[in-house]
Design an enzyme around this catalytic site. Structure first.
Site, PDB file in Angstrom:
ATOM      1  N   HIS A  27      -7.680  87.010  -4.603  1.00 20.36           N
ATOM      2  CA  HIS A  27      -8.081  88.109  -5.486  1.00 20.36           C
ATOM      3  C   HIS A  27      -7.400  87.919  -6.833  1.00 20.36           C
ATOM      4  O   HIS A  27      -6.181  88.104  -6.943  1.00 20.36           O
ATOM      5  CB  HIS A  27      -7.681  89.465  -4.876  1.00 20.36           C
ATOM      6  CG  HIS A  27      -8.345  89.729  -3.566  1.00 20.36           C
ATOM      7  ND1 HIS A  27      -9.562  90.388  -3.473  1.00 20.36           N
ATOM      8  CD2 HIS A  27      -7.997  89.394  -2.299  1.00 20.36           C
ATOM      9  CE1 HIS A  27      -9.919  90.455  -2.195  1.00 20.36           C
ATOM     10  NE2 HIS A  27      -8.992  89.858  -1.469  1.00 20.36           N
ATOM     11  N   HIS A 148     -15.342  89.923   5.844  1.00 16.80           N
ATOM     12  CA  HIS A 148     -14.194  90.767   6.192  1.00 16.80           C
ATOM     13  C   HIS A 148     -14.536  91.366   7.556  1.00 16.80           C
ATOM     14  O   HIS A 148     -15.340  92.290   7.652  1.00 16.80           O
ATOM     15  CB  HIS A 148     -13.985  91.866   5.141  1.00 16.80           C
ATOM     16  CG  HIS A 148     -12.773  92.706   5.417  1.00 16.80           C
ATOM     17  ND1 HIS A 148     -11.653  92.690   4.623  1.00 16.80           N
ATOM     18  CD2 HIS A 148     -12.492  93.551   6.446  1.00 16.80           C
ATOM     19  CE1 HIS A 148     -10.737  93.501   5.138  1.00 16.80           C
ATOM     20  NE2 HIS A 148     -11.228  94.041   6.236  1.00 16.80           N
ATOM     21  N   HIS A 186      -9.237  85.892   6.754  1.00 12.80           N
ATOM     22  CA  HIS A 186      -7.910  86.436   7.098  1.00 12.80           C
ATOM     23  C   HIS A 186      -7.827  86.966   8.529  1.00 12.80           C
ATOM     24  O   HIS A 186      -7.588  88.152   8.754  1.00 12.80           O
ATOM     25  CB  HIS A 186      -7.471  87.509   6.104  1.00 12.80           C
ATOM     26  CG  HIS A 186      -8.535  88.479   5.653  1.00 12.80           C
ATOM     27  ND1 HIS A 186      -9.334  89.162   6.529  1.00 12.80           N
ATOM     28  CD2 HIS A 186      -8.907  88.882   4.418  1.00 12.80           C
ATOM     29  CE1 HIS A 186     -10.158  89.930   5.839  1.00 12.80           C
ATOM     30  NE2 HIS A 186      -9.920  89.777   4.555  1.00 12.80           N
ATOM     31  N   ASP A 266      -5.496  85.295   0.676  1.00 13.81           N
ATOM     32  CA  ASP A 266      -5.789  86.728   0.499  1.00 13.81           C
ATOM     33  C   ASP A 266      -4.726  87.376  -0.386  1.00 13.81           C
ATOM     34  O   ASP A 266      -4.401  88.554  -0.217  1.00 13.81           O
ATOM     35  CB  ASP A 266      -5.896  87.459   1.843  1.00 13.81           C
ATOM     36  CG  ASP A 266      -6.526  88.848   1.681  1.00 13.81           C
ATOM     37  OD1 ASP A 266      -7.217  89.072   0.683  1.00 13.81           O
ATOM     38  OD2 ASP A 266      -6.295  89.691   2.565  1.00 13.81           O
TER      39      ASP A 266
HETATM   40  C1  NCD Z   1      -7.713  93.209  -0.571  1.00 11.40           C
HETATM   41  C2  NCD Z   1      -7.656  93.730  -2.012  1.00 11.40           C
HETATM   42  O1  NCD Z   1      -6.666  94.376  -2.362  1.00 11.40           O
HETATM   43  O2  NCD Z   1      -8.566  93.429  -2.778  1.00 11.40           O
HETATM   44  N1  NCD Z   1      -6.742  93.908   0.232  1.00 11.40           N
HETATM   45  C3  NCD Z   1      -6.198  93.484   1.389  1.00 11.40           C
HETATM   46  O3  NCD Z   1      -5.460  94.248   2.007  1.00 11.40           O
HETATM   47  N2  NCD Z   1      -6.428  92.292   1.868  1.00 11.40           N
HETATM   48  C4  NCD Z   1      -9.086  93.344  -0.034  1.00 11.40           C
HETATM   49  C5  NCD Z   1      -9.319  92.554   1.215  1.00 11.40           C
HETATM   50  O4  NCD Z   1      -9.374  91.329   1.207  1.00 11.40           O
HETATM   51  O5  NCD Z   1      -9.455  93.164   2.277  1.00 11.40           O
HETATM   52 ZN    ZN Z   2      -9.154  89.576   0.516  1.00 11.60          ZN
END
Ligand code: NCD
Ligand code: ZN
Length: 364
Positions: A27, A148, A186, A266
């Site tokens: 991200h 997801h 993940h 992630d």
């Molecule tokens: C991710 C995010 O903050 O964009 N958060 C997370 O807990 N992994 C979104 C995601 O990949 O689920």
């Molecule tokens: Zn993610």
């Protein structure tokens, strides 16, 4: 005893060389944060699968091209960094969108968030049945579906949501679309590991089109780290950390040499204010030290030798990318992680291991 210790130490690997890594789940966020995050991430990874859960989400090739350009603008001059873009699957995603995505040459997958499953997933898919024709188009185009994998039903316990998703959604999906390339992102459970390892088609032949990413934090921590001795908001992510037996199953899978498991950090930065409050955001920032954290995890069971393929070969094979040419040197040496990183607009993000040490270090 003393001699034994010295001998043992002498045989412990201190330096390793690994293939230059890519991250298959990241991200990067947007706006000013990009200018702070891209330099950090691009110092470790040459290519990154960029998640599309912006607000509003990246749903078209045009939006992906514009986002990609903003990422490139934030890349330090002279650095060889290649963002691999994705689209966000909504109820409105069409067959034409898939054809355009494939033709663009810059889109590497379409990310499916069950609506409400995680951060910025409100625009996610609400009915799997209604997206069937689009999934067939992806199967034909060989465009990977990135999932997801959690159900969102309020009556399903949060620790069971991945397991229920595999049973209710993923197993039928794979039987229906045996040629669809799927990444279960993940993964957090032994059930997910077992599913990937035993995935078969309707006729009993193995289905080799389904793979999984594993994060460093799910390899290093279990739910006690989130919930014992106080609540630790910077350990909160989705899917949430699970019990120790699941962590050990993930570690065994990541180090097994099975090419269907590969690196996806992630890394998901949120400002400290968004994490340390009454309703905190899900997401753990690991982009500052991703490879070092994976090295620690692999080394914890004496399998540092398995790291190079996990970070530099298996994911690349799945996405039909050539492996990177560079080599990275890691050394077993403690270094102190900063308390926070600045991400713009008076915001800081707390990295994993903030103010603590990491036992492996990447040499420049
Ligand atoms: C991710 C995010 O903050 O964009 N958060 C997370 O807990 N992994 C979104 C995601 O990949 O689920
Ligand atoms: Zn993610």
């Amino acid at each position: 005893m003393h001699t034994y210790f010295i001998l043992k130490f002498a045989y412990m690997t201190k330096h390793i060389y690994i293939r230059s890594p890519d991250d298959f789940h990241h991200h990067l966020r947007d706006g000013e944060a990009l200018n702070h995050l891209v330099p950090i991430v691009s110092s470790t990874f040459r290519r990154v699968i960029v998640m599309p859960n912006l607000n509003p989400p990246v749903t078209s090739v045009t939006q992906a091209l514009e986002y990609r350009q903003r990422i490139l603008n934030a890349t330090p001059v002279g650095r060889d960094f290649c963002p691999l873009m994705t689209l966000y699957f909504t109820n409105k995603t069409s067959i034409e969108d898939i054809i355009a995505a494939k033709a663009s040459g810059i889109i590497y997958g379409v990310k499916l968030y069950p609506a409400g499953a995680t951060t910025n997933s409100d625009s996610g898919v609400t009915s799997m049945a209604s997206i069937e024709p689009v999934l067939s188009a992806m199967e034909d185009a060989k465009l990977p579906l990135l999932i997801h994998g959690e159900v969102t039903d309020s009556d399903v316990d949060i620790f069971d949501r991945e397991i229920v998703f595999i049973e209710r959604v993923l197993k039928p999906l794979v039987l229906q679309h045996p040629h669809l390339k799927i990444v279960l992102e993940h993964i957090t459970t032994k059930n997910a590991v077992d599913f990937i390892q035993t995935c078969t088609n309707a006729d009993g032949t193995p289905n080799l089109n389904v793979a999984a990413t594993i994060t460093a934090h799910h390899l290093l921590y279990n739910r006690n780290h989130l919930l014992c001795s106080g609540l630790h908001p910077h350990m909160y992510c989705l899917p949430v950390l699970k019990r120790e037996s699941h962590r050990l199953a993930l570690l065994a899978a990541a180090t097994s040499g099975d090419p269907h498991f590969f690196l996806g950090t992630d890394s998901a930065p949120h400002s400290i204010a968004q994490k340390e409050c009454s309703v905190g955001c899900a997401g753990i920032f690991t982009g500052h030290a991703a490879i070092e954290l994976y090295a620690e995890a692999f080394d914890s069971i004496g399998r540092i030798d398995a790291l190079s393929d996990f970070v530099g070969v298996f994911g690349q094979q799945f996405y039909n990318l050539p492996p990177n040419e560079g080599i990275v040197e890691l050394v077993r040496e403690d270094w102190a992680v900063p308390d926070s990183y600045y991400i713009g607009k008076n915001c800081h993000v707390r990295p994993l291991r903030a103010g603590d040490v990491i036992r492996w270090k990447r040499l420049p």
